[in-house]
Motif scaffolding. Structure first.
Motif, PDB file in Angstrom:
ATOM      1  N   CYS A 140       9.611  -1.359  17.377  1.00 38.27           N
ATOM      2  CA  CYS A 140      10.584  -2.281  16.822  1.00 38.27           C
ATOM      3  C   CYS A 140      10.200  -2.405  15.263  1.00 38.27           C
ATOM      4  O   CYS A 140      11.055  -2.328  14.524  1.00 38.27           O
ATOM      5  CB  CYS A 140      10.459  -3.858  17.250  1.00 38.27           C
ATOM      6  N   CYS A 157       4.983  -7.503  25.518  1.00 40.54           N
ATOM      7  CA  CYS A 157       4.876  -6.583  24.289  1.00 40.54           C
ATOM      8  C   CYS A 157       3.505  -5.936  24.466  1.00 40.54           C
ATOM      9  O   CYS A 157       2.496  -6.523  24.683  1.00 40.54           O
ATOM     10  CB  CYS A 157       4.796  -7.743  23.147  1.00 40.54           C
ATOM     11  N   CYS A 197       3.520  -1.694  20.913  1.00 35.84           N
ATOM     12  CA  CYS A 197       3.390  -0.109  20.478  1.00 35.84           C
ATOM     13  C   CYS A 197       4.056  -0.016  19.027  1.00 35.84           C
ATOM     14  O   CYS A 197       4.132   0.924  18.355  1.00 35.84           O
ATOM     15  CB  CYS A 197       4.657   0.499  21.440  1.00 35.84           C
TER      16      CYS A 197
END
Ligand code: SF4
Ligand code: SF4
Length: 673
Positions: A299, A293, A296
């Protein structure tokens, strides 16, 4: 020197020290990789160390451009493309600029024969990409600390990493500048312009004495080398977000190559422990996801539950699980194991978060490094549902109804054939030579509002002369709500019963109006031996219209928008056919701001059709607000869940007088009157 070129290690004594330090940095990095792999291996087998050729081909074709250019969003919907342009360009500049600058610097150290035009080309490329990387870093600092989009969090390490890379590149240019000022600027100024970064600084340094230039050059050269090597070891060894540079390609390589809509089955015969309760219950790939991950926040931006103000934030789920993994298995030099650990399912990730997910897949669609959020959430649900029997009250009722009555509509008094009253509909029992089985689905058969969809379909199929039949009282639920609510046992029981019924009637071709049934039959029943040609009604209607089997006599006059269902679009890539149908009955489609891959969930998936939502946190109302801001007088869809959720949302917002919600089949049925 008579032709362009430079002496390697010019003005540097004992360059071998650098090689020793570089060797140590590489060894440290390799050891760090080993510790990380050990940590992932505390997880369960994932079945992903397979299909090496397919993975390699997919990686080369898709992932390498993705990694280099960060352009997952390019080539798809325009609003999303625009939204992601700045971060996409920023990542491209930093990543490609820094990597090429770094690679070329290594080549420059090893390569002694760079001369003539090759040297000049090399020089301009290195400097050009170094300058691009600086622009990218400045964009990143602006975005993170001035623009501050909500989806980005800020940690001191982020600024430190950006500044270290910036200083490493700037000192590289300064070293070059001192060398050029001491050599080329005086003897061959025409060559110097081919190193634009160093040349500009050389002009600044040109007033310094020769001995000062030599002194600054050697001092800064060692600082630059030590900083670059320290950065390398830091990236590999310290658990910062920069590590994603290493893990993202690996994560993309091992991503799921199977059908997007299929959840992994549980082998009920052999398994004694269901779902994920502890961090070790996840597979090694699910643990690798956590390391990959980049924080950013794409999601988070895409998640309808988060947008509606619920407790779920997919980014936070990944970060919390990662923190928990490192809490249970700490250590950079030696992998340890904590003696006591917090409860993961229901603790680190609360029950509320676990049940908030509509399984809409927007998070996975948005994630640039192919992290799989949904299977982790479902694994935790499976644990709550199958081991602890902990459900939201409404979910428990729906599952109980599913198991005792074969459908999740608890209070209904309708039967599977109530909607056929007054119509001449054959069941497979009586019919001969049918072209297709029409699987009506629980919603269209049992929910009063959705019965009009079943009636519309029957009318259309009759008008087109399609030989079809239904299962009638033999039809049950497809099992999707049970699987998405974590009750894998119930899903497998239902799917095996359905497969047996299909086999007994020699069913090969199935027509569904519900994308959830469609997804289950097409992508999930194969796991249990059920392999059919499955057609969604949007595809079937588009085909009938194309073939001229339906004639539009009465086109709708309303400005009609199309709402993409998650299970039809993101799960199964069906975007064009429903629009084709709408264009045939309406002439055009009013597009909503969030559409196709970027569509916003209605809030009904993942079992939420049957769960209660707090009035101020309803996903459907967020979507309806967006529809109300558009020009639409009618919102059409091709999913019974979406139809119900949007209609409820329009009523709640008192907009149902102004905007109608309809299934595309209802519009077609009206148009062929
Ligand atoms: S599947 Fe949808 S609701 Fe669930 S976490 Fe992802 S974006 Fe949010
Ligand atoms: S899970 Fe993916 S989209 Fe979400 S923050 Fe991490 S890298 Fe970004």
């Amino acid at each position: 020197m008579t032709e362009p070129g430079r002496e390697v290690f010019w003005n540097i004594n004992f360059p071998w020290i650098m090689f020793i330090l570089a060797g140590i940095a590489v060894l440290l990095a390799c050891y760090s990789v080993y510790i990380h792999i050990k940590r992932w291996k505390v997880g369960q087998p994932a079945g992903r160390a397979n299909n090496w050729w397919k993975r390699t081909a997919a990686f080369i074709a898709l992932a390498i451009p993705d990694i280099i250019f960060h352009l997952k969003f390019f080539g798809i919907e325009k609003p999303l493309r625009r939204r992601e342009l700045f971060p996409g360009l920023m990542h491209f500049l930093i990543f490609s600029g820094f990597m090429i600058f770094l690679l070329a610097t290594i080549v420059g150290i090893w390569e002694t024969s760079l001369k003539g035009n090759v040297y000049l080309a090399y020089s301009v490329i290195v400097d050009g990409f170094g300058i691009l990387a600086i622009i990218g870093i400045l964009m990143a600092i602006y975005r993170r600390y001035i623009w501050k989009p909500k989806r980005l969090d800020r940690k001191p390490e982020d600024l430190a990493a950006l500044l270290i890379i910036l200083v490493a590149i700037l000192t590289g240019f300064a070293v070059e500048g001192f060398r050029i000022a001491a050599t080329e600027l005086q003897t061959n100024p025409g060559w110097a312009v081919w190193s634009p970064g160093g040349w500009v600084l050389a002009k600044v340094f040109s007033g310094m004495s020769q001995s000062a230039l030599l002194g600054w050059h050697v001092g800064l050269w060692w600082f630059h080398i030590l900083l670059a090597l320290w950065l390398f070891a830091y990236v590999a060894f310290v658990n910062t977000r920069l590590l994603h540079i290493l893990w993202d390609p690996v994560n993309i390589f091992f991503r799921d190559l199977g059908p997007r809509g299929a959840l992994a089955p549980i082998d009920l015969e052999k398994t004694e422990h269901f779902g994920a309760d502890k961090i070790e219950d996840f597979t090694w790939k699910q643990l690798l996801d956590l390391d990959a991950c980049t924080r950013c926040g794409r999601c988070q931006d895409a998640c309808p539950a988060y947008a509606a103000g619920k407790a779920l934030n997919p980014k936070q789920v990944i970060l919390d699980l990662k923190a928990h993994l490192y809490e249970v298995y700490p250590g950079n030099l030696k992998l340890g194991k904590a003696e006591t650990q917090r409860e993961m399912t229901g603790g680190v990730i609360t029950e509320e978060v676990i049940w908030d997910c509509t399984t809409c897949r927007a998070c996975q669609q948005a994630c640039p490094v192919y992290i799989e959020h949904i299977d982790k959430i479902i694994d935790m649900r499976r644990n709550l549902a199958m081991e602890k029997s902990q459900f939201p009250e409404a979910a428990r009722d729906a599952l109980k109804s599913l198991s005792t009555r074969g459908h999740p509509y608890r209070g209904t008094t309708s039967t599977r054939t109530t909607w056929t009253e007054g119509l001449e509909i054959q069941t497979v029992e009586d019919a001969k030579d049918i072209e297709i089985l029409y699987w009506v689905g629980c919603s269209a058969a049992l929910d009063e509002r959705n019965m009009t969809v079943a009636k519309a379909m029957a009318k259309i199929l009759g008008a087109a002369g399609v030989k079809f039949a239904i299962l009638g009282d033999e039809e049950a639920c497809c099992g999707d709500p049970a699987r998405r609510m974590g009750d894998e046992y119930l899903f497998q029981t239902i799917s095996q019963q359905n497969i047996e019924i299909f086999r007994s009637h020699n069913v090969k071709k199935i027509l569904t109006t519900c994308p959830h049934c469609f997804n289950s039959f097409k992508n999930e029943y194969k796991q249990f031996g059920g392999d059919y040609e499955v057609i969604h009604h949007s595809q079937f209607l588009a085909g009938l219209l194309r073939e001229g089997r339906l004639k539009i006599k009465n086109p709708t006059a309303l400005k009609t928008a199309y709402h993409d269902s998650c299970y039809l679009g993101r799960y199964n890539d069906i975007y064009e056919e429903p629009r084709e149908v709408l264009k045939a009955v309406n002439g055009s489609v009013t597009e909503l701001p969030r559409r196709r891959t970027d569509s916003f969930c209605c809030g009904g998936g993942g079992g939420h059709m049957w769960m209660e939502e707090a009035p101020d946190k309803r996903v459907n109302e967020r979507r309806v607000e967006e529809i109300m801001r558009s020009e639409a007088e009618c919102v059409s869809t091709a999913c019974p869940y979406c139809l119900t959720m949007l209609e409820d949302g329009l009523k709640a917002k008192e907009a149902d007088d102004r905007i109608k919600a309809k299934d595309i089949s209802e519009l077609v049925a009206e148009a062929i009157e």
